[in-house]
Design a protein around this motif. Structure first.
Motif, short mmCIF file in Angstrom:
data_model
loop_
_atom_site.label_atom_id
_atom_site.label_comp_id
_atom_site.label_asym_id
_atom_site.label_seq_id
_atom_site.Cartn_x
_atom_site.Cartn_y
_atom_site.Cartn_z
N TYR A 63 9.51 -2.39 -0.92
CA TYR A 63 8.31 -1.87 -0.28
C TYR A 63 8.47 -1.87 1.24
CZ TYR A 63 6.14 -2.69 -4.86
OH TYR A 63 5.83 -2.68 -6.19
N ALA A 64 9.04 -2.95 1.78
CA ALA A 64 9.23 -3.03 3.23
C ALA A 64 10.19 -1.95 3.72
CB ALA A 64 9.75 -4.42 3.60
N ALA A 148 -4.46 -1.71 3.88
CA ALA A 148 -4.79 -2.90 4.66
C ALA A 148 -4.33 -4.18 3.98
CB ALA A 148 -6.30 -2.96 4.89
N ILE A 149 -4.22 -4.16 2.65
CA ILE A 149 -3.74 -5.33 1.92
C ILE A 149 -2.23 -5.32 1.77
CG2 ILE A 149 -3.82 -6.53 -0.30
CD1 ILE A 149 -6.68 -5.48 -0.63
N THR A 150 -1.69 -4.16 1.36
CA THR A 150 -0.28 -4.08 0.98
C THR A 150 0.66 -4.22 2.17
OG1 THR A 150 -0.86 -2.67 -0.90
CG2 THR A 150 1.44 -2.68 -0.19
N PHE A 151 0.40 -3.48 3.23
CA PHE A 151 1.35 -3.48 4.34
C PHE A 151 1.54 -4.86 4.96
CE2 PHE A 151 1.08 1.33 5.53
CZ PHE A 151 1.62 1.63 4.29
N GLY A 195 -8.21 -7.29 -4.70
CA GLY A 195 -8.52 -6.20 -3.78
C GLY A 195 -7.80 -4.92 -4.15
N LEU A 196 -6.55 -5.03 -4.58
CA LEU A 196 -5.80 -3.83 -4.96
C LEU A 196 -6.35 -3.21 -6.24
CD1 LEU A 196 -2.13 -4.94 -4.16
CD2 LEU A 196 -3.58 -3.36 -2.87
N ASP A 197 -6.88 -4.03 -7.14
CA ASP A 197 -7.52 -3.49 -8.35
C ASP A 197 -8.77 -2.69 -7.97
OD1 ASP A 197 -5.62 -4.65 -9.99
OD2 ASP A 197 -6.74 -6.52 -10.16
#
Length: 364
Positions: A63-64, A148-151, A195-197
């Motif tokens: 992902y990064a 906003a959560i994943t990055f 949050g992602l859900d």
């Protein structure tokens, strides 16, 4: 009434572009350099923000890496985009108005309102269709929440650690500094870990609506392209569904099929991140410049006279806006910049008269 030929004859000859269009090689070189610079800055931010990779999760490495490619692609295409005469003028006027102290003094509340209404809630879409506006809002806020959560998690900027080594108490840290503590079993804890859900639940109906519309609406079917119009929606749905299935597997299936779902989810996310700069989602990056142009038009109306159509006298827009449009036509060397001084209706009338005068008479 002036005929089109008289309009063009009376108009001043188009001047040279403000700056000569750069050669293809120089644009490519500058775009590559911009992309490389932004990618290196992001890599440095990842290393420093994760405290020299101490907080970096190696399982999130794909992902990064995808975000680094995303940064390169966005910077590359943005540089190419602003190199075009029309986009360059939009960029200068838009961001010039966006960061103008004079505009802020003239209308201090205009910028926050436009960011909220034009960039955030996109009220201009509601004039087209309420259903399209609602679906777009679901996708927009769902993707914004997911990013906003994943990055930050991917980059190692956010970490969640158990406060006591065991039990439901957790600590959220940003760049190694404790921000808050929470109980994983209460409402706040549930929201933090799901949050992602929530983002997926927002995105799925919005993307599904647009996908359904593109399958049924004749106007959408006529001009759509699979890679440009349908593939982004499919990617959003696949990412959201596989993300929800990961949660379902961990809670109800005791991890059954989790590895396969994790790989499928990772592949879909990585592909989408790399695809963003070269597909339809690139308009997300372009939108702030359009907000600046809206601010330019709004502030010009506060103390500028409205430019009236030279044929019917109906108001067109402010004089600076009309002059900006004329300048864009000159930059593009379209050779009919005088038409910027006419309203849309009169432009259609003049084109019709030109057809009757110069085309249809040849068939008599």
């Amino acid at each position: 009434m002036s005929e089109p030929t008289e309009v063009l004859a009376a108009a001043p000859p188009p001047g040279p572009p403000e700056t000569p269009p750069p050669a293809g090689r120089s644009v490519t070189a500058r775009a590559t350099a911009a992309g490389a610079a932004v990618s290196l800055l992001l890599i440095a931010a990842i290393v420093l923000g994760s405290r020299r990779l101490r907080d970096f999760d190696s399982a999130l490495l794909p992902y990064a890496v995808a975000t680094v490619f995303l940064a390169f692609g966005v910077a590359y295409r943005y540089t190419v985009w602003v190199s075009a005469p029309g986009a360059r003028r939009l960029f200068k006027k838009g961001f010039g108005s966006f960061f103008s102290a004079a505009n802020f003094k003239k209308a201090p509340t205009a910028l926050p309102k436009m960011i909220a209404t034009y960039l955030g809630f996109q009220k201009f879409l509601g004039a087209r269709s309420r259903a399209r506006w609602a679906a777009h809002q679901l996708i927009f806020w769902g993707c914004l929440l997911a990013a906003a959560i994943t990055f930050p998690l991917t980059w190692g900027w956010f970490t969640f650690t158990s406060g006591s080594g065991s039990g439901p108490g957790y600590e959220m840290r940003i760049w190694g500094f404790k921000v808050l503590g929470f109980n994983a079993l209460d409402i706040l804890g549930w929201l933090m870990f799901h949050g992602l859900d929530i983002a997926a639940v927002l995105v799925i109906p919005g993307a599904s609506y647009f996908l359904w519309r593109r399958m049924k609406d004749r106007g959408a079917i006529t001009g759509q392209r699979f890679a440009y119009d349908l593939l982004p929606l499919i990617c959003l749905i696949v990412i959201s569904v596989t993300g929800l299935l990961l949660t379902f597997s961990s809670i109800f299936l005791h991890g059954g099929g989790y590895e396969f779902l994790a790989i499928l989810h990772m592949v879909s996310v990585v592909f989408t991140l790399i695809y963003i700069p070269f597909g339809k989602f690139f308009h997300i990056v372009q939108r702030p410049a359009a907000v600046g142009m809206q601010l330019f038009k709004y502030t010009a109306r506060q103390d500028e006279e409205i430019f009236a159509c030279k044929r019917c006298g109906e108001p067109i827009d402010t004089t600076p806006y009309v002059e900006n449009l004329r300048g864009t036509m000159q930059d593009l060397r379209l050779d009919f910049n005088a038409f910027a001084e006419y309203c849309p209706r009169c432009k259609r009338v003049l084109r019709g008269n030109a057809y009757l005068t110069h085309v249809k008479k040849g068939f008599k």
